[in-house]
Design an enzyme around this catalytic site. Structure first.
Site, short mmCIF file in Angstrom:
data_model
loop_
_atom_site.label_atom_id
_atom_site.label_comp_id
_atom_site.label_asym_id
_atom_site.label_seq_id
_atom_site.Cartn_x
_atom_site.Cartn_y
_atom_site.Cartn_z
N ASP A 292 0.86 -1.18 0.00
CA ASP A 292 0.00 0.00 0.00
C ASP A 292 0.90 1.24 0.00
O ASP A 292 2.13 1.14 0.05
CB ASP A 292 -0.96 -0.04 1.21
CG ASP A 292 -2.22 0.74 0.95
OD1 ASP A 292 -3.28 0.39 1.47
OD2 ASP A 292 -2.14 1.74 0.20
N GLU A 492 -10.87 6.53 4.00
CA GLU A 492 -9.87 5.94 4.89
C GLU A 492 -9.98 6.47 6.33
O GLU A 492 -11.08 6.65 6.84
CB GLU A 492 -8.47 6.17 4.31
CG GLU A 492 -8.31 5.54 2.93
CD GLU A 492 -6.88 5.49 2.46
OE1 GLU A 492 -6.59 5.94 1.35
OE2 GLU A 492 -6.03 4.98 3.22
#
Ligand code: GLC
Length: 585
Positions: A292, A492
């Site tokens: 990520d 997020e």
């Protein structure tokens, strides 16, 4: 008049067998190429750099970079039109073709509910809404359409589907998951992989590399804290979170993104047992693992050690958002990894395994042949057939929470409809995060969308009057009040919230609507269950619309009864479940 929801141009199959990509057929060709590569060229293939970090595009050619991505806010300098994106992406691709071995570039982006950073693209309901549809054929069609709109811009890697199983709605990424039932996530995640890649990865420009994410346990952290720690034992971790990856691998997924979270205190990005023994060994995953965004930096402050631990754990490609002007940038990464190989800390066999996996996928996708999209594909972006399919997804995503005295569907004899709530005319709220920007936005953020207010104005019964009052003032005595509430967009960790609930302003709007004495139907845009309280009690009818995207007409189709409510709760929502039960009693 909209065309059929499954326009003839797509052959989406609701179910049926599929032949998952057998990437092993490309091993020989990959090994042949590998045998010609220097260690510098091999390491270059393992590096993915954010486009905004590459001030000097020539670094793609100079370093032989394997991939470039556009993170949530890394847009072309020439604007966000499909053509601007196509021109932007081709610049990077052309750099890669000037390298000694002409190994083509893989360009990636978070196309998580349509090609959501491109102006004019069709924005589908976020995954939680598709979860409410429970329809794998529809999920596959939505992914196919997303693939077609991506192909127009030359971007052939989507960091999607998120196959998280979000257990706690406090998590800001709850809406990126299909629901909190593992088998639903497995079924729909598999459908999304097939929709993006096709029956298998292929040289067709419409075959887009999917990326099942984030391995493993992102939706199961303590208190739903983003990038937090999963404390479950291995049996529970496997039972809850592994099946969606098995399903994605069966469908031939070519890439898997590793998760920021840790498991029992160890970061996934350096968890050799889970990345190598389980995913690559036990599950036989033949594609490649990508990190990520700057995630390896979280392993330890010693960046060189972080590089060593992550690569030795089984990471194959590393996403690096930092340019030369920042620490832990891609030049430093390359230097460290080359030093580690030369010092024997990272055996070249591990590098070869990583690069072989990357090359197999590029070969399966036919990137070494022609990879320049036909300019005519641009006309597909946002076309009526795509919008009709997305409208169908919206219809099937809506969940009827409450319908006292059968207020819905709204009567065609209504003469006076009041619409209240700022979400009614805010496309940004209607689409949610990951739309044109990482965090999404407010107002008319993308061309071609239809807010619920404009949909109501288009669909209102003949001769009826629509009166819009964002703050529910001066309503008079309408035949019905449509209240539209919504969460402000987030993505997020920005969306992490303990006990997510309607705001006091939301409750004030509903109360004012009720003071008219007219029946009230409330439509809620949210990325997760919210505590509803009085708003549910005071509304005669209540609809969970999740984050429906650009096609607001899908909501009015159901509010006015041309299509039935078919959506089901994709996750626990105690108040809603209670209300549905009462409504059905
Ligand atoms: C983000 C997300 C991931 C996304 C990546 C690239 O931090 O965790 O889902 O694909 O970075 O934007």
């Amino acid at each position: 008049m909209h065309t059929s929801p499954n326009p003839g141009m797509f052959a989406a199959t609701e179910t049926g067998s599929y032949r998952s990509t057998d990437l092993s057929q490309f091993t020989e060709a990959a090994n042949q190429l590998l045998g010609k590569m220097t260690i510098e060229e091999k390491v270059g293939q393992m590096v993915q750099v954010d486009s905004a970090a590459l001030k000097d595009k020539e670094d793609v050619q100079r370093l032989g970079l394997g991939s470039v991505l556009s993170g949530g806010n890394s847009d072309p300098d020439q604007g966000s039109s499909p053509k601007a994106w196509r021109d932007f992406v081709l610049q990077f691709k052309s750099q890669a073709l000037q390298t000694r071995l002409k190994i083509p570039l893989l360009y990636g982006i978070d196309a998580v509910h349509g090609h959501n950073n491109v102006d004019g693209a069709v924005i589908f309901p976020h995954q939680i809404g598709l979860g409410a549809s429970g329809n794998p054929g529809l999920v596959r069609l939505a992914a196919q359409i997303t693939a077609r709109e991506m192909a127009a811009t030359g971007i052939r890697w989507a960091f999607s589907p998120c196959v998280a199983v979000p257990l706690n709605p406090s998590w800001g990424r709850t809406y990126e998951g299909y629901g909190d039932q593992t088998n639903l996530v497995s079924q729909l995640g598999q459908a999304a992989v097939l929709g993006l890649q096709g029956e298998s990865l292929s040289p067709s420009p419409l075959s887009i590399l999917a990326c099942a994410k984030h391995f493993i346990g992102d939706g199961g952290t303590a208190q739903g804290i983003d990038q937090g720690d999963v404390t479950l034992d291995e049996a529970a971790l496997r039972a809850l979170f592994l099946p969606p990856y098995k399903a994605a691998i069966q469908a031939g997924v070519g890439s898997i993104m590793v998760s920021y979270n840790s498991w029992q205190g160890t970061k996934l990005h350096c968890h050799k047992h889970l990345l190598t023994d389980v995913l690559k060994g036990e599950l036989g995953f033949l594609g490649f693992l990508v990190s990520d965004w700057a995630a390896i930096d979280q392993i330890t402050t010693d960046y060189k050690k972080a590089v060593e631990l992550s690569i030795m754990a089984g990471l194959d490609m590393v996403m690096i958002p930092n340019g030369p002007d920042k620490p832990n940038n891609y030049l430093v990464f390359i230097r460290h990894l080359l030093d580690l190989v030369r010092a024997g800390m990272v055996p070249e066999s591990r590098i070869d395994d990583a690069v072989r996996r990357i090359l197999r996928v590029k070969l399966a996708m036919g990137l070494f042949d022609e990879d320049i999209p036909d300019p005519s594909l641009i006309e597909f972006v946002g076309c009526p057939a795509h919008r009709d399919a997305a409208r169908h997804c919206v219809r099937q995503s809506l969940v009827l929470i409450k319908n006292k005295d059968h207020l819905l569907p709204l009567s065609s004899s209504l003469q006076n409809i009041a619409v209240v709530g700022n979400a009614a005319d805010d496309l940004g709220i209607q689409c949610g995060g990951w739309t044109m920007d990482w965090q999404g936005g407010h107002g008319n953020i993308i061309s071609g969308g239809t807010t619920l207010l404009s949909a109501l104005r288009q669909k209102v019964p003949h001769g009826a009057d629509i009166f819009y009052s964002p703050d529910a003032s001066n309503l008079g005595h309408p035949d019905v009040v449509v209240v539209v509430l919504g969460e402000n967009p987030y993505a997020e960790m920005k969306g992490d919230k303990q006990q997510p609930a309607l705001s006091p302003e939301d409750h004030e709007i509903v109360s004012r609507a009720c003071q008219t004495g007219s029946p009230v139907v409330t439509v809620l845009y949210s990325g997760r269950p919210l505590i509803l309280g009085q708003a549910l009690t005071q509304s005669q009818a209540f609809v969970a619309a999740w984050l429906p995207g650009t096609e607001g007409l899908g909501i009015t189709d159901v509010l006015f009864g041309s299509h039935p409510f078919t959506g089901k709760l994709p996750r626990h929502w105690p108040e809603a479940q209670e209300s549905i039960k009462k409504s059905c009693s």
